[in-house]
Design a protein around this motif. Structure first.
Motif, PDB file in Angstrom:
ATOM      1  N   GLY A  93      30.980  37.919  81.535  1.00 15.47           N
ATOM      2  CA  GLY A  93      30.716  37.701  80.104  1.00 15.47           C
ATOM      3  C   GLY A  93      31.154  39.170  79.491  1.00 15.47           C
ATOM      4  N   GLU A  94      30.365  39.957  79.914  1.00 15.54           N
ATOM      5  CA  GLU A  94      30.299  41.437  79.276  1.00 15.54           C
ATOM      6  C   GLU A  94      31.775  41.838  79.694  1.00 15.54           C
ATOM      7  N   ALA A  95      32.384  41.631  80.862  1.00 15.62           N
ATOM      8  CA  ALA A  95      33.916  42.231  81.086  1.00 15.62           C
ATOM      9  C   ALA A  95      34.866  41.687  80.761  1.00 15.62           C
ATOM     10  N   PHE A  96      34.856  40.356  79.780  1.00 20.28           N
ATOM     11  CA  PHE A  96      35.596  39.594  79.262  1.00 20.28           C
ATOM     12  C   PHE A  96      36.081  40.155  77.772  1.00 20.28           C
ATOM     13  N   ILE A  97      37.190  40.812  77.749  1.00 23.81           N
ATOM     14  CA  ILE A  97      37.588  41.343  76.571  1.00 23.81           C
ATOM     15  C   ILE A  97      39.021  41.200  76.290  1.00 23.81           C
ATOM     16  N   PRO A  98      39.396  40.055  76.111  1.00 19.87           N
ATOM     17  CA  PRO A  98      40.903  39.717  75.879  1.00 19.87           C
ATOM     18  C   PRO A  98      41.073  39.980  74.398  1.00 19.87           C
ATOM     19  N   PHE A  99      39.870  39.903  73.433  1.00 21.76           N
ATOM     20  CA  PHE A  99      40.085  39.992  72.054  1.00 21.76           C
ATOM     21  C   PHE A  99      39.670  41.602  71.644  1.00 21.76           C
ATOM     22  N   SER A 100      39.695  42.428  72.653  1.00 25.87           N
ATOM     23  CA  SER A 100      39.272  44.039  72.348  1.00 25.87           C
ATOM     24  C   SER A 100      37.868  44.090  72.215  1.00 25.87           C
ATOM     25  N   PHE A 101      37.214  45.131  71.655  1.00 29.30           N
ATOM     26  CA  PHE A 101      35.704  45.059  71.678  1.00 29.30           C
ATOM     27  C   PHE A 101      35.297  45.869  70.596  1.00 29.30           C
ATOM     28  N   GLY A 102      34.224  46.010  69.949  1.00 31.58           N
ATOM     29  CA  GLY A 102      33.530  46.903  68.922  1.00 31.58           C
ATOM     30  C   GLY A 102      34.457  46.734  67.820  1.00 31.58           C
ATOM     31  N   GLU A 103      34.845  47.891  67.284  1.00 32.67           N
ATOM     32  CA  GLU A 103      35.395  48.062  65.928  1.00 32.67           C
ATOM     33  C   GLU A 103      36.888  47.769  65.831  1.00 32.67           C
ATOM     34  N   THR A 104      37.588  47.579  66.945  1.00 30.27           N
ATOM     35  CA  THR A 104      38.764  47.119  66.965  1.00 30.27           C
ATOM     36  C   THR A 104      39.040  45.626  67.649  1.00 30.27           C
ATOM     37  N   MET A 105      37.752  44.745  67.619  1.00 32.31           N
ATOM     38  CA  MET A 105      37.824  43.479  67.980  1.00 32.31           C
ATOM     39  C   MET A 105      38.773  42.606  67.068  1.00 32.31           C
TER      40      MET A 105
END
Length: 435
Positions: free
Chosen positions: A347-359
């Motif tokens: 879950g932590e490594a799953f970032i297809p929608f980016s992360f943080g302020e660019t999510m």
């Protein structure tokens, strides 16, 4: 004359780019040419394979490598946490190069306060990639604009017509859509004449949201159909779930019943993991004013001020430390609750929608659109891979010109752009007989 000036500007930048930049992170491994110029990453983007080359480089150099004179690419969850939490790391200035309008859109807004305001505004509705990799060739922007002027003018006219038609609807019509929220927030509901519309905030956001909102979902859906057509057991299980959950196609709509289709969500998540529709590097920048007494530490590495740092979604979601057999399409991995710690790491490594302020602001909408399209398609049709050579479209193959980067026949091939480009798949659809 404009073309000549653009060429002279590009030549000037070409001379400047070969000089070592002021910041030189000499202790980090990476290709030798990347120590001298951003052209290394820019070339990979031009070849539409930066995500693949970055994965290959990470395999060769380790969990962090240099992609430019002042650029580091990380590939761990620990680094992801640090990028999200460190107060001295902010959205990089290279995002300003993604705006083709005089008014920056939400992604191209770097200043934290205006960016936060825009995310809050557009989140109510939604609940030029090579320039980011190689900023010095932004001087070529005019040449690109000139060569593509007919297409740009056509697209501009279409957008103008859409905005003007929507603006003509009375404000008290009760519509709660992008225009209603954005125009009210920016007080631009009266800025819809031909002379003023291109200077409006709504125009800038439209230029961004049309490709970002449409092409990403279509790319993800194409990938889902590709993988389903090549994995018959996955296809059969998903079809059984959808057809068992809904007695009629008209009942398939957003709501608890659709959300209850857990295998459908697993298929979507595995598709997004395997083939994230946005392959762009989400560059962050360490504050240049950072004091040496308070260094920026990312996953145990001290990173100087002014350094650009990034994590590639494609690379992190193909890191076998978090996803065993990373190139195997296995939706079941998301449903195996025998090891909660492993699921948490995934879950932590799953970032297809980016992360943080660019999510991505449209994450919820994207899941709903994909769920509806896949569920309705599987309820109404059976489909399979097209026969012969036509059916191979979309997959990789040995012996290509990319030096083995695209040799996996069962991986849906993405071609690196701001929104991932793709070809195929070619499928045969058969209406179900029991309608």
């Amino acid at each position: 004359m404009e073309l000549i000036h653009a060429l002279l500007g590009a030549a000037k930048y070409a001379v400047v780019m070969i000089l070592p930049l002021a910041l030189f992170i000499g202790s980090y491994p990476g290709p030798f040419i990347a120590k001298l110029t951003d052209a290394y990453g820019g070339y990979q983007v031009k070849q539409k394979r930066l995500h693949l080359k970055a994965h290959s480089d990470l395999q060769k150099y380790g969990p962090v490598y240099r992609q430019g004179p002042n650029r580091l690419v990380f590939n761990t969850v620990a680094a992801l946490r640090d990028l999200n939490q460190h107060a001295s790391i902010h959205k990089s200035h290279v995002y300003t190069f993604t705006s083709f309008s005089s008014v920056p859109h939400v992604l191209g807004t770097v200043d934290p306060e205006p960016h936060r305001m825009k995310r809050n505004v557009y989140g109510r509705v939604l609940s030029g990639h090579v320039y980011m990799a190689w900023p010095t060739i932004r001087a070529l922007n005019r040449i690109v604009m000139i060569l593509n002027m007919p297409k740009l003018l056509t697209a501009g006219r279409l957008l103008k017509n859409i905005i003007k038609k929507r603006a003509a609807v009375e404000e008290n019509s009760g519509r709660h859509d992008f225009w209603a929220v954005a125009s009210a927030s920016h007080r631009e509901s009266d800025s819809t004449t031909s002379n003023s519309i291109e200077k409006s905030q709504v125009w800038a956001e439209a230029l961004f949201f049309f490709p970002a909102g449409g092409q990403t979902t279509s790319c993800a859906l194409s990938a889902a159909f590709f993988y389903l057509s090549r994995h018959p057991l996955v296809y059969a299980r998903l079809a059984a779930e959808i057809r068992g959950a809904f007695s009629d196609e008209s009942l398939i709509q957003g709501g608890p019943r659709l959300l209850g289709c857990k295998y459908l969500r697993a298929v979507i998540d595995e598709t997004l993991r395997m083939s994230p529709p946005t392959t762009v590097m989400p560059w962050r920048e360490v504050d240049r004013r950072l004091s040496s007494k308070e260094p920026c530490v990312i996953d145990g590495h001290v990173v100087p001020g002014g350094t650009l740092v990034a994590i590639s979604a494609y690379c992190l979601m193909h890191n076998e430390a978090y996803f065993p057999e990373p190139f195997a399409f296995r939706p079941e991995r998301w449903l195996d609750d025998t090891d909660p710690d492993r699921l948490a790491r995934m879950g932590e490594a799953f970032i297809p929608f980016s992360f943080g302020e660019t999510m991505c602001l449209g994450k919820t909408m994207a899941y709903m659109e994909m769920s509806l399209v896949l569920a309705k398609t599987l309820w109404c049709f059976d489909f399979k891979q097209a026969p012969g050579e036509a059916g191979k479209l979309g997959g990789g193959g040995p012996g290509g010109w990319d030096g083995g980067l695209r040799d996996r026949v069962d991986e849906f091939q993405l071609y690196d752009a701001f929104v991932g480009e793709h070809n195929g798949p070619n499928l045969t659809f058969i209406p179900r007989k029991r309608f």
